[in-house]
Design a protein around this motif. Sequence first.
Motif, mmCIF file in Angstrom:
data_model
loop_
_atom_site.group_PDB
_atom_site.id
_atom_site.type_symbol
_atom_site.label_atom_id
_atom_site.label_comp_id
_atom_site.label_asym_id
_atom_site.label_seq_id
_atom_site.Cartn_x
_atom_site.Cartn_y
_atom_site.Cartn_z
ATOM 1 N N PHE A 53 8.031 -11.550 -4.211
ATOM 2 C CA PHE A 53 7.503 -10.264 -4.163
ATOM 3 C C PHE A 53 8.605 -9.357 -3.705
ATOM 4 C CE2 PHE A 53 5.878 -6.909 -1.059
ATOM 5 C CZ PHE A 53 5.032 -6.088 -1.976
ATOM 6 N N LEU A 54 9.319 -9.488 -2.527
ATOM 7 C CA LEU A 54 10.277 -8.595 -2.166
ATOM 8 C C LEU A 54 11.563 -8.618 -3.136
ATOM 9 C CD1 LEU A 54 10.802 -9.476 1.679
ATOM 10 C CD2 LEU A 54 9.591 -7.556 0.541
ATOM 11 N N ASN A 55 11.908 -9.843 -3.959
ATOM 12 C CA ASN A 55 12.909 -9.668 -4.691
ATOM 13 C C ASN A 55 12.579 -8.871 -6.175
ATOM 14 O OD1 ASN A 55 15.600 -11.122 -4.037
ATOM 15 N ND2 ASN A 55 13.745 -12.070 -3.145
ATOM 16 N N ARG A 56 11.476 -8.973 -6.498
ATOM 17 C CA ARG A 56 10.957 -8.256 -7.819
ATOM 18 C C ARG A 56 11.050 -6.597 -7.107
ATOM 19 N NH1 ARG A 56 9.381 -10.634 -12.036
ATOM 20 N NH2 ARG A 56 8.351 -12.370 -11.825
ATOM 21 N N ILE A 57 10.741 -6.294 -6.057
ATOM 22 C CA ILE A 57 10.909 -4.818 -5.573
ATOM 23 C C ILE A 57 12.357 -4.489 -5.542
ATOM 24 C CG2 ILE A 57 10.500 -3.236 -3.835
ATOM 25 C CD1 ILE A 57 7.866 -4.651 -2.988
ATOM 26 N N ALA A 58 13.179 -5.491 -4.933
ATOM 27 C CA ALA A 58 14.599 -5.162 -4.963
ATOM 28 C C ALA A 58 15.400 -5.030 -6.106
ATOM 29 C CB ALA A 58 15.269 -6.165 -4.126
ATOM 30 N N ASP A 59 14.550 -5.453 -7.124
ATOM 31 C CA ASP A 59 15.424 -5.422 -8.570
ATOM 32 C C ASP A 59 14.757 -4.359 -9.252
ATOM 33 O OD1 ASP A 59 16.886 -7.783 -8.287
ATOM 34 O OD2 ASP A 59 15.443 -9.245 -9.101
ATOM 35 N N HIS A 60 13.666 -3.482 -8.805
ATOM 36 C CA HIS A 60 13.065 -2.571 -9.788
ATOM 37 C C HIS A 60 14.100 -1.281 -9.430
ATOM 38 C CE1 HIS A 60 10.251 0.637 -10.802
ATOM 39 N NE2 HIS A 60 9.471 -0.450 -11.227
ATOM 40 N N PRO A 61 14.052 -0.388 -10.654
ATOM 41 C CA PRO A 61 15.057 0.638 -10.588
ATOM 42 C C PRO A 61 14.795 1.657 -9.680
ATOM 43 C CG PRO A 61 14.099 0.574 -12.643
ATOM 44 C CD PRO A 61 13.708 -0.817 -11.831
ATOM 45 N N THR A 62 13.350 1.968 -9.448
ATOM 46 C CA THR A 62 13.017 2.751 -8.501
ATOM 47 C C THR A 62 12.546 2.533 -7.115
ATOM 48 O OG1 THR A 62 12.057 4.178 -10.586
ATOM 49 C CG2 THR A 62 11.162 4.783 -8.312
ATOM 50 N N LEU A 63 11.681 1.544 -7.105
ATOM 51 C CA LEU A 63 11.022 1.075 -5.874
ATOM 52 C C LEU A 63 12.046 0.375 -4.748
ATOM 53 C CD1 LEU A 63 7.955 -1.170 -7.210
ATOM 54 C CD2 LEU A 63 7.857 1.031 -6.534
ATOM 55 N N THR A 64 13.332 0.001 -5.152
ATOM 56 C CA THR A 64 14.088 -0.623 -4.549
ATOM 57 C C THR A 64 14.831 0.471 -3.626
ATOM 58 O OG1 THR A 64 16.243 -1.981 -4.567
ATOM 59 C CG2 THR A 64 16.171 0.118 -6.186
ATOM 60 N N PHE A 65 14.669 1.833 -3.833
ATOM 61 C CA PHE A 65 15.256 3.011 -3.185
ATOM 62 C C PHE A 65 14.341 3.704 -2.243
ATOM 63 C CE2 PHE A 65 18.123 2.510 -6.682
ATOM 64 C CZ PHE A 65 19.354 2.264 -5.964
ATOM 65 N N ASN A 66 12.885 2.968 -2.276
ATOM 66 C CA ASN A 66 12.040 3.511 -1.239
ATOM 67 C C ASN A 66 12.314 3.393 0.191
ATOM 68 O OD1 ASN A 66 9.089 2.983 0.272
ATOM 69 N ND2 ASN A 66 8.715 4.195 -1.546
ATOM 70 N N GLY A 97 0.850 -1.269 -0.073
ATOM 71 C CA GLY A 97 -0.029 0.000 0.087
ATOM 72 C C GLY A 97 0.834 1.077 -0.041
ATOM 73 N N ARG A 98 1.921 1.461 0.878
ATOM 74 C CA ARG A 98 2.888 2.427 0.954
ATOM 75 C C ARG A 98 3.421 2.540 -0.527
ATOM 76 N NH1 ARG A 98 2.621 6.248 4.346
ATOM 77 N NH2 ARG A 98 4.771 6.456 4.581
ATOM 78 N N LEU A 99 3.980 1.432 -1.218
ATOM 79 C CA LEU A 99 4.728 1.701 -2.322
ATOM 80 C C LEU A 99 3.419 2.379 -3.442
ATOM 81 C CD1 LEU A 99 6.755 -1.715 -2.613
ATOM 82 C CD2 LEU A 99 7.469 0.882 -2.269
#
Length: 439
Positions: A176-189, A134-136
């Motif tokens: 789910f977490l690893n897809r976020i970690a691999d995302h160029p923007t979401l990973t730095f949230n 939800g925060r993302l």
Amino acid sequence: MEGELPAAVERVPGLPAGGAGAHSPPALLPAEVLDLDGEDDDLEVFSKDASFTDMNSFSPMMLTSPLSMINHIKFEDEPDLKDLFIMVDDPESHVTTIETFITYRIVTKTSRGEFDSSEFEVRRRYQDFLWLKGRLEDAHPTLIIPPLPEKFIVKGMVERFNDDFIETRRKALHKFLNRIADHPTLTFNEDFKMFLTAQTGELSAHKKQGSGLLSKMGQTLRAVALSMRGVKNRPDEFMEMNDFIETFSQKINLIDKISQRIYKEGREYFDELKEYGPIHTLWSESEEDLADTLSGVARCIDRCGGATEKRLSGLSEALLPVVHEYVLYSEILMGVMKRRDQIQAELDSKVEALGYKKVETELLREEIGRLEDKVECANNALKADWERWKENMRNDIRSAFSDFAAQNVHYYEQCLATWEAFLTSQNDLHSKEPSEDTL
């Protein structure tokens, strides 16, 4: 709820301590039909495969230093460097006076400078993952946030947690977490960083700093009003995108249903094979003249049954999760398009109001300028993420179907070779019989 009530903690039975250190034969998914339950965020009953072959982060055999891991490991998605490694494992059951829930250990290893340490270990429950998602979405309304697994209830098994389903949930949360970690923007949230590093009490305090209930209700009502108003002039590129999403949703849902039916029919066939082998063995004991032939048939059936079981395991572990993940992605994409349209609808309403108002036009023009920038940023973010998502989707689906096709070819070749060898042995036996009679 953690920290408020004393909870009895026990390791989930049937799962290895520590999660990552044990390997066990893959278990077939149960044949029962699954129902979705949208009421309880923490009723987590999900399926299991004790092996960790699905994990793209790290294994017990890897070096523990983040820098050494980066130097020695290459990933297909990022051929040069990867500086954030996440693993979800070790599910634990917690029992309180009012609820029972599962927590998962999350181990993070990183060499990023913004982290205070190179390694973190925390425990999270399912509703913590919901909070993160939800925060993302709030922070990046037009980025494609990876989907979370649904809340499943197996018919007739609501009263207890099932190991198989808990493990499937763990694997989905890991992805789910690893897809976020691999995302160029979401990973730095920042919320993602807090999720990975903060202990339970600190995360609970951080959650309370978010928007209040009345603020969220106001935002929801505003979004509903904008949705009802609709968008008058959606750009052509987003019209094409919306058409693609609708077509993709229809096709991937159909593929998901067909895949589930193939698995169900395969399970039924496998159950029949398990009965036929012993039947032929018993039959051979009562037919002296046909004993060798019937025993040979029983052995062939057993071998084909083993190959069928392995094929079904491959289907349930490789193809079905990928297809269903993209069913969930189709829903995510619809939500992204809806949020993009809401941003544009807000701009359109202000532009329309400017034509009617004769006072406060300067303030309205400033707000229109701000909304124009917001729409442009939202559109650019979606267009960039859209191309990235399509490339990943095509690679994932192509790989899943190619692997399944190769498994099918191997399966049929194995069964064919088994029966051909049996027929050859029978032909050789019958060709010798006349010569023995003549003698």
